[in-house]
Design an enzyme around this catalytic site. Structure first.
Site, PDB file in Angstrom:
ATOM      1  N   ASN A   1       0.869  -1.183   0.000  1.00 46.01           N
ATOM      2  CA  ASN A   1       0.000   0.000   0.000  1.00 46.01           C
ATOM      3  C   ASN A   1       0.900   1.226   0.000  1.00 46.01           C
ATOM      4  O   ASN A   1       1.492   1.563   1.019  1.00 46.01           O
ATOM      5  CB  ASN A   1      -0.902  -0.038   1.248  1.00 46.01           C
ATOM      6  N   TRP A   2       0.979   1.852  -1.155  1.00 46.58           N
ATOM      7  CA  TRP A   2       1.890   3.001  -1.277  1.00 46.58           C
ATOM      8  C   TRP A   2       1.354   4.237  -0.564  1.00 46.58           C
ATOM      9  O   TRP A   2       2.077   5.218  -0.398  1.00 46.58           O
ATOM     10  CB  TRP A   2       2.119   3.343  -2.759  1.00 46.58           C
TER      11      TRP A   2
ATOM     12  N   HIS B   1      -9.519   1.100   4.958  1.00 50.59           N
ATOM     13  CA  HIS B   1      -8.251   1.296   5.654  1.00 50.59           C
ATOM     14  C   HIS B   1      -8.491   2.235   6.840  1.00 50.59           C
ATOM     15  O   HIS B   1      -9.292   3.170   6.750  1.00 50.59           O
ATOM     16  CB  HIS B   1      -7.209   1.889   4.707  1.00 50.59           C
TER      17      HIS B   1
ATOM     18  N   GLU C   1      -5.350  -5.043  10.413  1.00 50.11           N
ATOM     19  CA  GLU C   1      -4.309  -4.053  10.672  1.00 50.11           C
ATOM     20  C   GLU C   1      -4.599  -3.359  12.001  1.00 50.11           C
ATOM     21  O   GLU C   1      -5.413  -2.410  12.044  1.00 50.11           O
ATOM     22  CB  GLU C   1      -4.290  -2.994   9.554  1.00 50.11           C
TER      23      GLU C   1
ATOM     24  N   SER D   1       3.443  -2.268  10.302  1.00 50.36           N
ATOM     25  CA  SER D   1       4.890  -2.323  10.503  1.00 50.36           C
ATOM     26  C   SER D   1       5.528  -3.648  10.081  1.00 50.36           C
ATOM     27  O   SER D   1       6.499  -4.099  10.692  1.00 50.36           O
ATOM     28  CB  SER D   1       5.246  -1.979  11.961  1.00 50.36           C
TER      29      SER D   1
ATOM     30  N   GLY E   1       2.864  -1.185   4.266  1.00 44.31           N
ATOM     31  CA  GLY E   1       2.902   0.244   3.957  1.00 44.31           C
ATOM     32  C   GLY E   1       4.314   0.707   3.652  1.00 44.31           C
ATOM     33  O   GLY E   1       4.848   0.478   2.565  1.00 44.31           O
ATOM     34  N   GLY E   2       4.950   1.334   4.635  1.00 51.95           N
ATOM     35  CA  GLY E   2       6.270   1.954   4.444  1.00 51.95           C
ATOM     36  C   GLY E   2       7.294   1.076   3.748  1.00 51.95           C
ATOM     37  O   GLY E   2       8.004   1.532   2.843  1.00 51.95           O
TER      38      GLY E   2
HETATM   39  P1  13P Z   1       3.055   0.324   7.698  1.00 49.33           P
HETATM   40  O1  13P Z   1       3.536  -0.964   7.085  1.00 49.33           O
HETATM   41  O2  13P Z   1       3.794   1.518   7.219  1.00 49.33           O
HETATM   42  O3  13P Z   1       2.949   0.210   9.180  1.00 49.33           O
HETATM   43  O4  13P Z   1       1.562   0.536   7.150  1.00 49.33           O
HETATM   44  C1  13P Z   1       0.668  -0.507   7.266  1.00 49.33           C
HETATM   45  C2  13P Z   1      -0.535  -0.168   6.469  1.00 49.33           C
HETATM   46  O5  13P Z   1      -1.295   0.711   6.830  1.00 49.33           O
HETATM   47  C3  13P Z   1      -0.753  -0.891   5.216  1.00 49.33           C
HETATM   48  O6  13P Z   1      -2.025  -0.650   4.706  1.00 49.33           O
END
Ligand code: 13P
Length: 252
Positions: free
Chosen positions: A9-10, A98, A170, A215, A236-237
């Site tokens: 997820n960018w 989300h 999540e 994370s 995400g990141g």
């Molecule tokens: P992170 O991996 O940056 O914690 O984000 C998770 C997320 O929200 C994916 O949709």
């Protein structure tokens, strides 16, 4: 066997040029030696979708994902994007619900039910997100809260439709914080969600992929993905870095 899925997820990151560079690096690094049956989904900003779709076209294990869509098919909704628009450019998956959309854009379970219907009606698969706050976990109401998110947005679906939904658990306290759920916490929630789904849909629950998000990184992906009810990740990141995301993909 359940489909294993690693979705990136960018969020609201990367210019078009940067997004295309990232995509090319990913197809180069994770283009062939990914374990068969693993689906990699790139959930890009809307403006990247068509171009990223072209770049991944010849890689059968790569798929295209959007991060949201509107609940109506068309009309006077300035600035919005509809499910048929996404379908028309070859989008396969749409993230819905989300926690950032729930929090910053007031998306609730009723609205998400309508969005789920739109995505399914247009031949795409929702990646339906659920998850509790730290406060809810500390109060001990997290299990009820999360199962209720599923019931209210998904349990109107029939067996065929629910079979096309991907769920992403999540926990909000783990998103972007560097604080991952322990494997025990993830497995507990995933098993509960599957049991909740089985209570309504029976055997179909065993075929529904439930992803963990929050994370996930190259260092913790392997042990999270090894949990029996964790069928992959929503990242995400770490999905913004080609080397790290490739390592995550390869750890499933
Ligand atoms: P992170 O991996 O940056 O914690 O984000 C998770 C997320 O929200 C994916 O949709």
């Amino acid at each position: 066997m359940r489909q294993k899925i690693v979705a990136g997820n960018w969020k609201m990151n990367k210019t078009l040029e940067e997004g295309l560079t990232l995509t090319s690096e990913l197809t180069n690094m994770a283009g062939d030696e990914v374990r068969s049956g693993v689906q990699v989904v790139l959930c890009t900003p809307f403006i990247h979708l068509a171009a990223v779709g072209k770049l991944i076209k010849s890689y059968s294990h790569f798929a295209l994902g959007a991060q949201n869509c509107h609940q109506q098919v068309s009309g006077a909704y300035t600035g919005e994007i509809s499910a048929p628009m996404l379908q028309s450019i070859g989008v396969n998956y749409v993230i819905l619900g989300h926690s950032e959309r729930r929090q910053y854009f007031n998306e609730g379970n009723d609205l998400l039910r309508q969005k789920v219907d739109q995505v399914l009606a247009h031949g795409m698969r929702p990646i339906f997100c659920c998850g509790e706050t730290l406060e809810q976990r500390e109060q001990g109401i997290h299990l009820d809260f999360v199962t209720n998110q599923l019931s209210e947005s998904l349990f109107h679906l029939d067996n065929e439709a629910i079979g096309r939904v991907v769920i992403a658990y999540e926990p909000i306290w783990a998103i972007g914080t560097g604080k991952t759920a322990s494997t025990a916490q993830a497995q507990e929630m995933h098993a509960l969600l599957r049991k909740h789904l089985a209570g309504k849909y029976g055997q179909v629950a065993n075929s529904i992929s439930i992803l963990y998000g929050g994370s996930v990184n190259a260092g913790n992906a392997k042990e999270l993905f090894a949990c029996p009810d964790v069928d992959g990740g929503l990242v995400g990141g770490a999905s913004l870095k080609s080397r790290e995301f490739t390592d995550i993909i390869k750890s499933i």
